[in-house]
Design an enzyme around this catalytic site. Structure first.
Site, mmCIF file in Angstrom:
data_model
loop_
_atom_site.group_PDB
_atom_site.id
_atom_site.type_symbol
_atom_site.label_atom_id
_atom_site.label_comp_id
_atom_site.label_asym_id
_atom_site.label_seq_id
_atom_site.Cartn_x
_atom_site.Cartn_y
_atom_site.Cartn_z
ATOM 1 N N GLU A 177 0.834 -1.194 0.000
ATOM 2 C CA GLU A 177 0.000 0.000 0.000
ATOM 3 C C GLU A 177 0.872 1.248 0.000
ATOM 4 O O GLU A 177 1.972 1.253 0.557
ATOM 5 C CB GLU A 177 -0.917 0.022 1.230
ATOM 6 C CG GLU A 177 -2.040 -0.992 1.158
ATOM 7 C CD GLU A 177 -2.999 -0.911 2.329
ATOM 8 O OE1 GLU A 177 -4.051 -1.551 2.247
ATOM 9 O OE2 GLU A 177 -2.694 -0.201 3.309
ATOM 10 N N CYS A 214 -0.730 6.904 9.763
ATOM 11 C CA CYS A 214 0.448 6.237 10.314
ATOM 12 C C CYS A 214 0.059 5.003 11.119
ATOM 13 O O CYS A 214 -0.822 5.057 11.975
ATOM 14 C CB CYS A 214 1.214 7.198 11.221
ATOM 15 S SG CYS A 214 1.921 8.606 10.357
#
Length: 358
Positions: free
Chosen positions: A109, A350
């Site tokens: 990703e 994150c």
């Protein structure tokens, strides 16, 4: 004597020699050597690099200023890499998360994050991760393999093409530990920085590491002014060891010394990333240790309010606590900011990246 119709086993060296090579992963020297093998002049290397990195062609037939015989020879001996898009998700803040697949069906990703006239890409350097950080979705499935420089570059190229605008910054903060794949990461950074690549300024190219000290030292000696970020997450050894078992062997004292040497050698200010986790690293004791670790050093602290990961036992600390961390760090002369996470609604922030879209 064997019958004539029984084939001799093929030598493994011959098999390896016949395997196609990813043209994007070759260094200038390797590309030149390949052209010599194919009986071509050296200037063809520059033409080929232009087609690969500047124009992003996906077929050798598109390299129209090369002789047809060379295009055929390249197609027989090499590949052009590239990616296949499995899925794309769009966030309400404009970010886009992509699940990309390479030729061997390995997937990663990456994320594109627009802001005004700027476009930043969060790229992966490995498929999965072997560091095992307790709060990170990527590490939960372990490491599949490291990526090539071309595969790292291809992620950025795909985001650029999908948004239809120039990429102004890249952060190697996606899946994987960049310094566990040092050579490929550096090669990708250099190609992203090169005028014959994407021409992105070195200070807009950031590598984020869990804190692999020998590679931090090596990175400090590189000639380019790439930016360094270190995932700290605690300045208390027992807490950091529990959160980040992959760097347990590198003590905080050694990290402190290595970062001091980095700042002294480069003159550049590194960033410490600190994901604030309720009841784990947000106490007054943790804050005091963090202030002591950063005091009188050249650094910036990014406070990250932990992004939720399905199935995780960890929860983000309160915004009030995050502001207290910023205030206390400022009181000892350390600049700190609260990072505004992008793409959390599509699990693109994150610590949320995996190898498949749910």
């Amino acid at each position: 004597m064997q019958p004539k119709d029984v084939l001799e086993p093929m030598d493994t060296k011959d098999v390896k020699a016949r395997e196609k090579r990813d043209l994007r992963s070759l260094s200038k020297k390797e590309l030149s050597e390949l052209l010599v093998e194919l009986g071509q002049p050296a200037f063809r290397a520059k033409q080929i690099e232009s087609w690969i990195w500047e124009k992003g062609v996906s077929s050798f037939d598109d390299m129209t200023n090369l002789p047809k015989s060379l295009r055929v020879a390249l197609a027989q001996t090499c590949t052009l890499g590239g990616v296949h898009v499995i899925a794309c998700q769009r966030s309400t803040d404009g970010s886009r998360k992509y699940l990309l697949e390479f030729e061997d069906h390995t997937s990663v990703e990456c994320v594109g994050m627009p802001s005004g006239q700027r476009l930043t890409v969060c790229a992966s350097t490995q498929a999965g991760c072997g560091m095992g950080c307790a709060f990170c979705a990527t590490g939960s499935a372990g490491l599949t393999r490291s990526l090539t420089a071309g595969e790292i570059f291809d992620q950025v190229a795909h985001v650029r093409d999908d948004f239809g605008c120039r990429v102004t910054g890249v952060v190697m903060m996606g899946q994987g530990e960049p310094f566990a794949n040092y050579d490929a990461t550096l090669a990708a950074l250099r190609k992203l920085n090169s005028p014959t690549g994407m021409g992105i300024g070195a200070r807009h190219l950031t590598v984020s590491t869990c804190g692999i000290i020998p590679m931090i030292t090596r990175f400090s000696k590189e000639p380019e002014q790439f930016t360094l970020a270190v995932s700290l997450h605690s300045a208390v050894q027992r807490t950091r060891d529990a959160l980040m078992p992959g760097v347990k062997r590198y003590s905080l004292l050694r990290l402190y010394d290595a970062m001091g040497e980095y700042a002294q050698r480069t003159g550049r200010r590194p960033t410490y990333e600190y994901a604030l986790i309720r009841g784990v690293n947000d106490s007054d004791e943790e804050l005091t240790y963090l202030c002591d670790f950063c005091r009188d050093t050249l650094c910036h602290v990014n406070i990250i309010q932990l992004n939720e990961v399905p199935g995780s036992k960890f929860q983000p600390a309160t915004p009030r606590r995050a502001n207290e961390f910023v205030r206390r760090l400022a009181s000892v002369g350390v600049e700190a900011t609260i990072r505004q996470s992008r793409g959390a609604d599509i699990d693109a922030a994150c610590g949320q990246l995996k190898q498949r879209l749910a």
